[in-house]
Scaffold this active site. Structure first.
Site, PDB file in Angstrom:
ATOM      1  N   LYS A 168       0.837  -1.213   0.000  1.00  0.00           N
ATOM      2  CA  LYS A 168       0.000   0.000   0.000  1.00  0.00           C
ATOM      3  C   LYS A 168       0.871   1.262   0.000  1.00  0.00           C
ATOM      4  O   LYS A 168       0.641   2.189  -0.786  1.00  0.00           O
ATOM      5  CB  LYS A 168      -0.902  -0.039   1.242  1.00  0.00           C
ATOM      6  N   LYS A 243      -0.517  11.422   4.922  1.00  0.00           N
ATOM      7  CA  LYS A 243      -0.373  10.315   5.882  1.00  0.00           C
ATOM      8  C   LYS A 243       0.411   9.162   5.250  1.00  0.00           C
ATOM      9  O   LYS A 243       1.353   8.633   5.832  1.00  0.00           O
ATOM     10  CB  LYS A 243      -1.766   9.834   6.316  1.00  0.00           C
TER      11      LYS A 243
HETATM   12  P1  NAD Z   1     -12.480   7.749   9.544  1.00  0.00           P
HETATM   13  O1  NAD Z   1     -11.768   8.673  10.471  1.00  0.00           O
HETATM   14  O2  NAD Z   1     -13.684   8.221   8.811  1.00  0.00           O
HETATM   15  O3  NAD Z   1     -12.899   6.405  10.349  1.00  0.00           O
HETATM   16  C1  NAD Z   1     -12.152   5.843  11.387  1.00  0.00           C
HETATM   17  C2  NAD Z   1     -13.135   5.474  12.478  1.00  0.00           C
HETATM   18  O4  NAD Z   1     -12.463   4.781  13.524  1.00  0.00           O
HETATM   19  C3  NAD Z   1     -13.804   6.710  13.132  1.00  0.00           C
HETATM   20  O5  NAD Z   1     -15.204   6.616  12.952  1.00  0.00           O
HETATM   21  C4  NAD Z   1     -13.406   6.611  14.605  1.00  0.00           C
HETATM   22  O6  NAD Z   1     -14.395   7.036  15.489  1.00  0.00           O
HETATM   23  C5  NAD Z   1     -13.141   5.126  14.745  1.00  0.00           C
HETATM   24  N1  NAD Z   1     -12.295   4.776  15.870  1.00  0.00           N
HETATM   25  C6  NAD Z   1     -11.102   5.312  16.242  1.00  0.00           C
HETATM   26  N2  NAD Z   1     -10.632   4.684  17.344  1.00  0.00           N
HETATM   27  C7  NAD Z   1     -11.551   3.739  17.666  1.00  0.00           C
HETATM   28  C8  NAD Z   1     -11.663   2.754  18.699  1.00  0.00           C
HETATM   29  N3  NAD Z   1     -10.711   2.639  19.629  1.00  0.00           N
HETATM   30  N4  NAD Z   1     -12.733   1.955  18.718  1.00  0.00           N
HETATM   31  C9  NAD Z   1     -13.693   2.066  17.765  1.00  0.00           C
HETATM   32  N5  NAD Z   1     -13.659   2.970  16.756  1.00  0.00           N
HETATM   33  C10 NAD Z   1     -12.603   3.791  16.721  1.00  0.00           C
HETATM   34  O7  NAD Z   1     -11.360   7.206   8.543  1.00  0.00           O
HETATM   35  P2  NAD Z   1     -11.602   6.454   7.135  1.00  0.00           P
HETATM   36  O8  NAD Z   1     -11.560   7.441   6.043  1.00  0.00           O
HETATM   37  O9  NAD Z   1     -12.752   5.514   7.282  1.00  0.00           O
HETATM   38  O10 NAD Z   1     -10.234   5.628   7.036  1.00  0.00           O
HETATM   39  C11 NAD Z   1     -10.010   4.459   7.824  1.00  0.00           C
HETATM   40  C12 NAD Z   1      -8.678   3.874   7.396  1.00  0.00           C
HETATM   41  O11 NAD Z   1      -8.717   3.580   6.005  1.00  0.00           O
HETATM   42  C13 NAD Z   1      -7.492   4.831   7.608  1.00  0.00           C
HETATM   43  O12 NAD Z   1      -6.394   4.070   8.055  1.00  0.00           O
HETATM   44  C14 NAD Z   1      -7.265   5.417   6.224  1.00  0.00           C
HETATM   45  O13 NAD Z   1      -5.926   5.816   6.012  1.00  0.00           O
HETATM   46  C15 NAD Z   1      -7.635   4.235   5.344  1.00  0.00           C
HETATM   47  N6  NAD Z   1      -8.084   4.592   3.987  1.00  0.00           N
HETATM   48  C16 NAD Z   1      -8.968   5.611   3.781  1.00  0.00           C
HETATM   49  C17 NAD Z   1      -9.374   5.915   2.480  1.00  0.00           C
HETATM   50  C18 NAD Z   1     -10.371   7.036   2.217  1.00  0.00           C
HETATM   51  O14 NAD Z   1     -10.519   7.429   1.052  1.00  0.00           O
HETATM   52  N7  NAD Z   1     -11.068   7.562   3.240  1.00  0.00           N
HETATM   53  C19 NAD Z   1      -8.865   5.198   1.403  1.00  0.00           C
HETATM   54  C20 NAD Z   1      -7.993   4.142   1.641  1.00  0.00           C
HETATM   55  C21 NAD Z   1      -7.605   3.847   2.947  1.00  0.00           C
END
Ligand code: NAD
Length: 294
Positions: A168, A243
């Protein structure tokens, strides 16, 4: 029907969990944000009071969390409560070292585990067309593949523990560097009086061809679906690009890889973010290269 615990129901986790429900699985969800739980409930996810309660009866535990520290803390909390032999899938994008620690925690408790970060963003998460890059044993991958299918366009087994995260960040380092390269070429073309369309027509069928040009073209016009046509609304936000570039730099430092362009790309995206564009699509870096603060 498999019972799947889904922890982290944010922008990505919620639509992914919805696709698992649609595929006929029982999904037990938990997130720290009450609004995210409401959305999940509307998608048919059974909301649990906390993460250990979510994993208690689960055959599979999926985490989709912001960073390595969140994944490690959740694994420490829930691994001791999981069913013997349960499969842990972490789809968050995190550093390779934390991913390997998460595998070790799972192994200590007799659990199967894979790291399986994704590419495809919220659009792919909603459509069920994400690319999963998986790291872990053959047995863990074989168990995970059918679970990932309803959320996936493609699932690739990249190697052992941490190999998915490695794939990734290598891919996204290419993406960050190539977007800056394409944006610089358009800025130069503008200075030389060459039209966007002319550069696109030549480069898209020549040796300058790449995804940043032909799918995510950073100027409006040549690729009507690219974020440039909607004022750089993401798409893939500059904050997430930064990030991933930082994760790549951490990995390069730790492994001794020489990545001067990756380092430069991280610095440029840090400046772009610092100017207040963290929520813009990462292709908006072209405005920064033009010297415009918009
Ligand atoms: P986001 O911030 O919308 O979602 C993360 C969620 O995790 C939040 O709702 C938060 O409340 C929850 N969380 C944090 N700590 C927690 C805990 N201890 N217990 C339960 N819930 C908890 O982020 P996202 O956009 O959904 O991204 C999630 C992952 O996917 C990240 O690592 C990001 O880099 C990766 N990602 C995101 C995208 C994108 O386009 N958004 C694309 C590829 C990868």
């Amino acid at each position: 029907m498999t019972i799947i615990a889904f922890i982290g129901l944010g922008n990505m986790g919620n639509p992914m969990a919805a696709n698992l429900v649609k595929a006929g699985h029982a999904v037990h969800g938990f997130d720290l944000v009450p609004e995210n739980l409401t959305v999940a409930r509307d998608h048919g996810v059974v909301i649990m009071a906390n993460a250990p309660a979510a994993v208690k009866d689960a055959d599979v535990v999926i985490t989709m969390l912001p960073a390595g520290k969140h994944v490690l803390s959740v694994y420490e909390d829930v691994a001791p409560k999981a069913k013997t032999g349960a499969l842990f899938i972490d789809s968050s994008t995190i550093d390779v070292e934390s991913a390997r620690k998460a595998h070790a925690t799972a192994a200590e408790h007799g659990l199967l585990s894979i790291d399986a970060p994704v590419s495809g963003g919220t659009v792919g998460a909603t459509a069920g067309t994400l690319t999963f890059m998986a790291g872990g044993s053959d047995a863990a991958f074989a168990a995970a593949e059918p679970i990932l299918k309803p959320m996936a366009g493609r699932v690739v087994h990249c190697g052992g523990d941490g190999a998915g995260q490695a794939a990734k960040i290598c891919n996204n380092m290419i993406l960050g560097i190539s977007m800056i390269g394409v944006a610089e070429a358009f800025v130069l073309a503008e200075k030389l009086g060459l039209s966007h369309q002319a550069l696109y027509d030549v480069a898209s069928t020549s040796s300058g061809q790449c995804w940043s040009l032909t799918t995510y073209c950073p100027v409006p016009g040549p690729v009507p679906t690219s974020p440039a046509n909607r004022d750089y609304k993401p798409g893939f936000a500059a904050a997430l690009m930064l990030k991933d570039l930082k994760l790549a730099q951490e990995a390069a430092l730790g492994s001794g890889a020489v990545t001067p362009l990756g380092s430069e790309a991280a610095q440029l995206y840090a400046l772009f973010n610092a100017q207040g564009h963290a929520d813009a699509d990462f292709s908006g870096i072209i405005n920064f290269l033009r010297g415009a603060n918009t």
